[in-house]
Design a protein around this motif. Structure first.
Motif, PDB file in Angstrom:
ATOM      1  N   LYS A 153      -7.542  -8.324   9.924  1.00  0.00           N
ATOM      2  CA  LYS A 153      -6.761  -7.790   8.823  1.00  0.00           C
ATOM      3  C   LYS A 153      -6.902  -8.671   7.601  1.00  0.00           C
ATOM      4  O   LYS A 153      -6.885  -9.898   7.684  1.00  0.00           O
ATOM      5  CB  LYS A 153      -5.288  -7.697   9.235  1.00  0.00           C
ATOM      6  CG  LYS A 153      -4.370  -7.173   8.143  1.00  0.00           C
ATOM      7  CD  LYS A 153      -2.932  -7.168   8.614  1.00  0.00           C
ATOM      8  CE  LYS A 153      -1.988  -6.726   7.499  1.00  0.00           C
ATOM      9  NZ  LYS A 153      -0.575  -6.762   7.926  1.00  0.00           N
ATOM     10  N   THR A 154      -7.030  -8.057   6.427  1.00  0.00           N
ATOM     11  CA  THR A 154      -7.185  -8.798   5.184  1.00  0.00           C
ATOM     12  C   THR A 154      -6.065  -8.429   4.227  1.00  0.00           C
ATOM     13  O   THR A 154      -5.295  -7.503   4.446  1.00  0.00           O
ATOM     14  CB  THR A 154      -8.519  -8.452   4.493  1.00  0.00           C
ATOM     15  OG1 THR A 154      -8.468  -7.077   4.055  1.00  0.00           O
ATOM     16  CG2 THR A 154      -9.690  -8.636   5.427  1.00  0.00           C
ATOM     17  N   THR A 155      -5.997  -9.182   3.128  1.00  0.00           N
ATOM     18  CA  THR A 155      -5.173  -8.755   2.008  1.00  0.00           C
ATOM     19  C   THR A 155      -5.992  -7.742   1.218  1.00  0.00           C
ATOM     20  O   THR A 155      -7.134  -7.441   1.573  1.00  0.00           O
ATOM     21  CB  THR A 155      -4.830  -9.957   1.111  1.00  0.00           C
ATOM     22  OG1 THR A 155      -6.057 -10.606   0.725  1.00  0.00           O
ATOM     23  CG2 THR A 155      -3.969 -10.957   1.862  1.00  0.00           C
ATOM     24  N   VAL A 156      -5.438  -7.205   0.138  1.00  0.00           N
ATOM     25  CA  VAL A 156      -6.182  -6.241  -0.663  1.00  0.00           C
ATOM     26  C   VAL A 156      -7.423  -6.924  -1.211  1.00  0.00           C
ATOM     27  O   VAL A 156      -7.350  -8.011  -1.782  1.00  0.00           O
ATOM     28  CB  VAL A 156      -5.312  -5.696  -1.816  1.00  0.00           C
ATOM     29  CG1 VAL A 156      -6.116  -4.755  -2.694  1.00  0.00           C
ATOM     30  CG2 VAL A 156      -4.103  -4.966  -1.243  1.00  0.00           C
ATOM     31  N   ALA A 157      -8.567  -6.294  -1.038  1.00  0.00           N
ATOM     32  CA  ALA A 157      -9.836  -6.928  -1.383  1.00  0.00           C
ATOM     33  C   ALA A 157      -9.976  -7.140  -2.882  1.00  0.00           C
ATOM     34  O   ALA A 157      -9.505  -6.361  -3.694  1.00  0.00           O
ATOM     35  CB  ALA A 157     -11.005  -6.066  -0.892  1.00  0.00           C
ATOM     36  N   GLN A 158     -10.599  -8.245  -3.210  1.00  0.00           N
ATOM     37  CA  GLN A 158     -10.889  -8.547  -4.610  1.00  0.00           C
ATOM     38  C   GLN A 158     -12.010  -7.641  -5.105  1.00  0.00           C
ATOM     39  O   GLN A 158     -13.022  -7.474  -4.448  1.00  0.00           O
ATOM     40  CB  GLN A 158     -11.322 -10.020  -4.691  1.00  0.00           C
ATOM     41  CG  GLN A 158     -11.559 -10.531  -6.088  1.00  0.00           C
ATOM     42  CD  GLN A 158     -12.047 -11.960  -6.046  1.00  0.00           C
ATOM     43  OE1 GLN A 158     -13.127 -12.238  -5.527  1.00  0.00           O
ATOM     44  NE2 GLN A 158     -11.266 -12.867  -6.564  1.00  0.00           N
ATOM     45  N   ARG A 159     -11.820  -7.051  -6.276  1.00  0.00           N
ATOM     46  CA  ARG A 159     -12.829  -6.153  -6.838  1.00  0.00           C
ATOM     47  C   ARG A 159     -13.701  -6.925  -7.810  1.00  0.00           C
ATOM     48  O   ARG A 159     -13.200  -7.645  -8.682  1.00  0.00           O
ATOM     49  CB  ARG A 159     -12.173  -4.958  -7.521  1.00  0.00           C
ATOM     50  CG  ARG A 159     -11.350  -4.111  -6.572  1.00  0.00           C
ATOM     51  CD  ARG A 159     -10.867  -2.836  -7.244  1.00  0.00           C
ATOM     52  NE  ARG A 159     -10.040  -2.051  -6.335  1.00  0.00           N
ATOM     53  CZ  ARG A 159     -10.515  -1.236  -5.407  1.00  0.00           C
ATOM     54  NH1 ARG A 159     -11.824  -1.091  -5.260  1.00  0.00           N
ATOM     55  NH2 ARG A 159      -9.707  -0.558  -4.614  1.00  0.00           N
ATOM     56  N   LYS A 213     -14.086  -3.860   2.438  1.00  0.00           N
ATOM     57  CA  LYS A 213     -13.497  -5.040   1.811  1.00  0.00           C
ATOM     58  C   LYS A 213     -12.053  -5.262   2.236  1.00  0.00           C
ATOM     59  O   LYS A 213     -11.639  -6.371   2.523  1.00  0.00           O
ATOM     60  CB  LYS A 213     -13.560  -4.905   0.283  1.00  0.00           C
ATOM     61  CG  LYS A 213     -14.977  -4.877  -0.272  1.00  0.00           C
ATOM     62  CD  LYS A 213     -15.700  -6.184  -0.028  1.00  0.00           C
ATOM     63  CE  LYS A 213     -17.075  -6.193  -0.677  1.00  0.00           C
ATOM     64  NZ  LYS A 213     -17.801  -7.438  -0.417  1.00  0.00           N
ATOM     65  N   THR A 214     -11.262  -4.179   2.240  1.00  0.00           N
ATOM     66  CA  THR A 214      -9.850  -4.291   2.597  1.00  0.00           C
ATOM     67  C   THR A 214      -9.627  -3.701   3.984  1.00  0.00           C
ATOM     68  O   THR A 214      -9.977  -2.556   4.232  1.00  0.00           O
ATOM     69  CB  THR A 214      -8.966  -3.549   1.581  1.00  0.00           C
ATOM     70  OG1 THR A 214      -9.177  -4.114   0.289  1.00  0.00           O
ATOM     71  CG2 THR A 214      -7.493  -3.677   1.956  1.00  0.00           C
ATOM     72  N   SER A 216      -6.604  -2.950   6.521  1.00  0.00           N
ATOM     73  CA  SER A 216      -5.148  -2.879   6.670  1.00  0.00           C
ATOM     74  C   SER A 216      -4.792  -2.449   8.084  1.00  0.00           C
ATOM     75  O   SER A 216      -5.495  -1.649   8.693  1.00  0.00           O
ATOM     76  CB  SER A 216      -4.560  -1.889   5.664  1.00  0.00           C
ATOM     77  OG  SER A 216      -4.871  -2.273   4.341  1.00  0.00           O
TER      78      SER A 216
END
Length: 350
Positions: A153-159, A213-214, A216
């Motif tokens: 699980k990640t945080t919201v991916a950096q764009r 990337k993200t 959840s």
């Protein structure tokens, strides 16, 4: 004759050993770049212990390698499915589950495939499906064919910004210029980064599409107690002492492992005061000499790294700082690219 046979066997063994090595897309591009610097295919192959044919194949697929994720090892999608209709329904089930943020594991895929195989429609469609074991090796093939990987699980991916290529090249050019201008030894080029960790360590892995990337995962929504780990390293491989910042008023009176520095503040995160302390007590100690040798430190664009107070402190310590452009830490931050993921993986395994 005997010696000739021995040499032949040894040569075949070396070739076999070379083929066992799986190279990522990033590594292949680095080898191609080395070849482009004027080294012959044979010389490049010998240096990296690969076969010239491998290098020729990589050169032929250079454009594809530049488009895939850096960690990709194989461009081929894998063998064709033995039960394509079943796999299509299984993939639809997977996508539906992930759209609801549910965890999907390898064993769940295996169990679902066996469940589908018992349906009359597939019994009629595939006469030999009763003999199918749907083993873990089959799961490997299914995931490869559909570009699935096991993800945490990640945080919201950096764009990435629209002009990230120009920003990236500009930053790398600055680093190369500074290195050439100041002749820093590797032992005086460093990188520092903060990474958050949680006291609560629930299951946070799921199968997901490769390159997502993200990631959840559905949770209870309860707040978790976090703390911050500050990691640092030097270009010669030296690790700086890790610093742990707890969200407390005072440092707890507990016994902590040797070599780990404990700090505490109201937020449990890096701020200007903590950054100033880190410069004086961690970064300054990197050199064995009492003086402050000319050094270079790479930092991300976090606010606490860029305050006037912190910049003046680095200036007094004879340290040049290189700030990674905002939005590019996932590509240019050495710790973020190569260490933080494995570090967190080790922590979650404990």
């Amino acid at each position: 004759m005997v010696r000739g046979n021995i040499r032949a066997r040894r040569a075949r063994a070396r070739i076999s050993q070379k083929k066992k090595r799986q190279w990522t897309a990033r590594e292949k591009l680095m080898i191609i770049a080395y070849h482009k610097q004027g080294h012959s295919k044979r010389e490049t192959a010998n240096k990296f212990e690969i076969e010239p044919k491998q290098l020729r194949d990589w050169l032929k697929n250079k454009e594809k390698l530049m488009k895939v994720a850096p960690y990709i090892q194989k461009l081929a999608p894998g063998s064709r499915p033995k039960y394509p209709e079943l796999e299509t329904e299984l993939l639809d089930w997977f996508k539906e589950s992930r759209s609801q943020l549910k965890v999907v594991t390898r064993y769940m895929i295996q169990a679902k495939a066996r469940s589908f195989a018992n349906r009359a429609v597939y019994q009629d469609m595939y006469t030999n499906i009763n003999a199918a074991k749907f083993s873990q090796k089959w799961v490997d093939g299914f995931m490869t064919r559909h570009n699935l990987v096991n993800r945490r699980k990640t945080t919201v991916a950096q764009r990435l910004p629209d002009d990230y290529v120009e920003l990236q090249n500009s930053f790398l050019s600055y680093i190369l210029y500074q290195r050439k201008e100041n002749q820093y030894p590797l032992s005086l080029i460093g990188n520092m980064d903060e990474t958050p960790l949680s006291f609560n360590l629930p299951n946070s892995t799921t199968i997901e599409q490769r390159g997502t990337k993200t990631v959840s995962i559905l949770s209870t929504g309860h707040e978790r107690s976090n703390f911050t780990v500050v990691l640092g390293c030097l270009a010669d491989g030296t690790k700086l002492p890790p610093v742990i910042i707890f969200k407390l008023v005072n440092v707890p009176r507990e016994e902590f492992p040797d070599g780990v520095i404990i700090r505490a503040n109201a937020k449990g995160w890096m701020n200007e005061d903590e950054m100033s302390w880190w410069v004086e007590n961690v970064w300054t100690q990197r050199a064995s000499r009492a003086s402050n040798p000319k050094s270079l430190l790479v930092l991300d664009a976090f606010t606490a790294h860029r305050t006037d107070t912190v910049k003046r402190r680095f200036y007094r310590k004879n340290t040049d700082i290189a700030i990674i452009p905002g939005g590019l830490t996932s590509r240019l931050q050495p710790l973020d690219v190569s260490l933080n993921k494995s570090f967190k993986a080790k922590v979650f395994m404990i």
